[in-house]
Design a protein around this motif. Sequence first.
Motif, PDB file in Angstrom:
ATOM      1  N   ASP A 117      80.479 101.157 -16.595  1.00  0.00           N
ATOM      2  CA  ASP A 117      79.743 100.084 -15.928  1.00  0.00           C
ATOM      3  C   ASP A 117      78.809  99.365 -16.906  1.00  0.00           C
ATOM      4  N   ILE A 118      78.133 100.129 -17.762  1.00  0.00           N
ATOM      5  CA  ILE A 118      77.196  99.540 -18.722  1.00  0.00           C
ATOM      6  C   ILE A 118      77.938  98.660 -19.714  1.00  0.00           C
ATOM      7  N   VAL A 119      79.078  99.116 -20.208  1.00  0.00           N
ATOM      8  CA  VAL A 119      79.874  98.339 -21.156  1.00  0.00           C
ATOM      9  C   VAL A 119      80.381  97.057 -20.496  1.00  0.00           C
ATOM     10  N   ALA A 120      80.859  97.162 -19.272  1.00  0.00           N
ATOM     11  CA  ALA A 120      81.360  95.982 -18.562  1.00  0.00           C
ATOM     12  C   ALA A 120      80.241  94.964 -18.347  1.00  0.00           C
ATOM     13  N   ALA A 122      77.518  94.604 -20.176  1.00  0.00           N
ATOM     14  CA  ALA A 122      77.138  94.037 -21.470  1.00  0.00           C
ATOM     15  C   ALA A 122      78.121  92.945 -21.892  1.00  0.00           C
ATOM     16  N   LEU A 123      79.408  93.188 -21.700  1.00  0.00           N
ATOM     17  CA  LEU A 123      80.415  92.178 -22.023  1.00  0.00           C
ATOM     18  C   LEU A 123      80.241  90.935 -21.159  1.00  0.00           C
ATOM     19  N   ALA A 124      79.961  91.134 -19.882  1.00  0.00           N
ATOM     20  CA  ALA A 124      79.764  89.991 -18.989  1.00  0.00           C
ATOM     21  C   ALA A 124      78.519  89.204 -19.382  1.00  0.00           C
ATOM     22  N   ASP A 125      77.468  89.901 -19.792  1.00  0.00           N
ATOM     23  CA  ASP A 125      76.222  89.231 -20.163  1.00  0.00           C
ATOM     24  C   ASP A 125      76.419  88.248 -21.307  1.00  0.00           C
ATOM     25  N   VAL A 126      77.302  88.578 -22.253  1.00  0.00           N
ATOM     26  CA  VAL A 126      77.515  87.696 -23.407  1.00  0.00           C
ATOM     27  C   VAL A 126      78.753  86.816 -23.242  1.00  0.00           C
ATOM     28  N   GLY A 127      79.352  86.846 -22.069  1.00  0.00           N
ATOM     29  CA  GLY A 127      80.497  85.988 -21.796  1.00  0.00           C
ATOM     30  C   GLY A 127      81.765  86.386 -22.516  1.00  0.00           C
ATOM     31  N   MET A 128      81.937  87.691 -22.783  1.00  0.00           N
ATOM     32  CA  MET A 128      83.135  88.161 -23.483  1.00  0.00           C
ATOM     33  C   MET A 128      83.942  89.137 -22.643  1.00  0.00           C
ATOM     34  N   ASP A 129      83.695  89.201 -21.355  1.00  0.00           N
ATOM     35  CA  ASP A 129      84.400  90.155 -20.507  1.00  0.00           C
ATOM     36  C   ASP A 129      85.890  89.846 -20.414  1.00  0.00           C
ATOM     37  N   LEU A 148      78.809  91.985 -30.893  1.00  0.00           N
ATOM     38  CA  LEU A 148      77.843  92.917 -31.473  1.00  0.00           C
ATOM     39  C   LEU A 148      76.526  92.896 -30.702  1.00  0.00           C
ATOM     40  N   LEU A 149      76.179  91.752 -30.131  1.00  0.00           N
ATOM     41  CA  LEU A 149      75.011  91.720 -29.249  1.00  0.00           C
ATOM     42  C   LEU A 149      75.283  92.538 -27.994  1.00  0.00           C
ATOM     43  N   ALA A 150      76.499  92.440 -27.453  1.00  0.00           N
ATOM     44  CA  ALA A 150      76.854  93.265 -26.291  1.00  0.00           C
ATOM     45  C   ALA A 150      76.774  94.747 -26.637  1.00  0.00           C
ATOM     46  N   ARG A 151      77.171  95.113 -27.841  1.00  0.00           N
ATOM     47  CA  ARG A 151      77.047  96.515 -28.251  1.00  0.00           C
ATOM     48  C   ARG A 151      75.584  96.962 -28.233  1.00  0.00           C
ATOM     49  N   ALA A 152      74.689  96.086 -28.699  1.00  0.00           N
ATOM     50  CA  ALA A 152      73.261  96.411 -28.650  1.00  0.00           C
ATOM     51  C   ALA A 152      72.788  96.556 -27.209  1.00  0.00           C
ATOM     52  N   PHE A 153      73.238  95.667 -26.309  1.00  0.00           N
ATOM     53  CA  PHE A 153      72.865  95.785 -24.903  1.00  0.00           C
ATOM     54  C   PHE A 153      73.390  97.097 -24.312  1.00  0.00           C
ATOM     55  N   ALA A 154      74.625  97.481 -24.683  1.00  0.00           N
ATOM     56  CA  ALA A 154      75.219  98.710 -24.144  1.00  0.00           C
ATOM     57  C   ALA A 154      74.445  99.944 -24.570  1.00  0.00           C
TER      58      ALA A 154
END
Length: 271
Positions: A117-120, A122-129, A148-154
Amino acid sequence: MRIDIEDLHVAYAGRTVVAGAHLIAAEGEITGLVGPNGSGKSTLLRTVYRHLKPTAGRVLLAGTDLRELSAVQSARHVAALPQERGSDFELSVREVVAMGRTPYKRAFAGEDAADRDIVARALADVGMDDQAGRRFTALSGGERQRVLLARAFAQDPDVLVLDEPTNHLDIRHQVELLALLRTQRRTTLVSLHDLNAAASVCDRLHVLHAGSVVASGRPRGVLTPALMAAVFGVRAAVVDHPLTGDPLIAFDHRAPADAEPAAAVETHTGA
């Protein structure tokens, strides 16, 4: 969590790059580092995410010296987007973002539902889902930046450390990223070259010049014509942005400033 940097000195490649820096990143605020190239911004940030060790001074996380924390403990609190960005990941976009969950996993442990859920998110937050299955190496520079920003969010950190996060992004994605940082409301320490972006997104700014903090405060109090001349060597006027009311810096692109020495700038120019 609050970050306190106290009398920080950092040497890199045989020379002192940061000399006696003092600054605060308050809890829940976006704190910006601005300054010319070579002023020490990236070096200072590298000490916060423990890529470099200070030669003197310390970095405190909620009152605790970062050097007293284990690497895993530090990674659970602080996530970074450095300028040195990997480009050789033979992984999918989703796998790269899932690396952000590593500090929370035992060796060889698999993902659980919470991780997914956290990874999904994070991807949605940066528009890369919608790009989760693509290979990281097939992405453009701007797309890699967002992953890489999504990775930091995750990583679900208390503190985000971002070194020029808008590099490689087009205008729309720059605006979206900065707006996203505002909604995160995490303690964020970010370096930015774009002074107008810094004035818009940051709650507080610290201006670095030749390794020292020469001005600190709210953007409107810090980004003055005198500072533009002394630190950046440019002529500028500061007006109100017609859409947002934020400080808007208009540069004179026809001639440089007759600058006063940076030391002439007030060390603290705003509360």
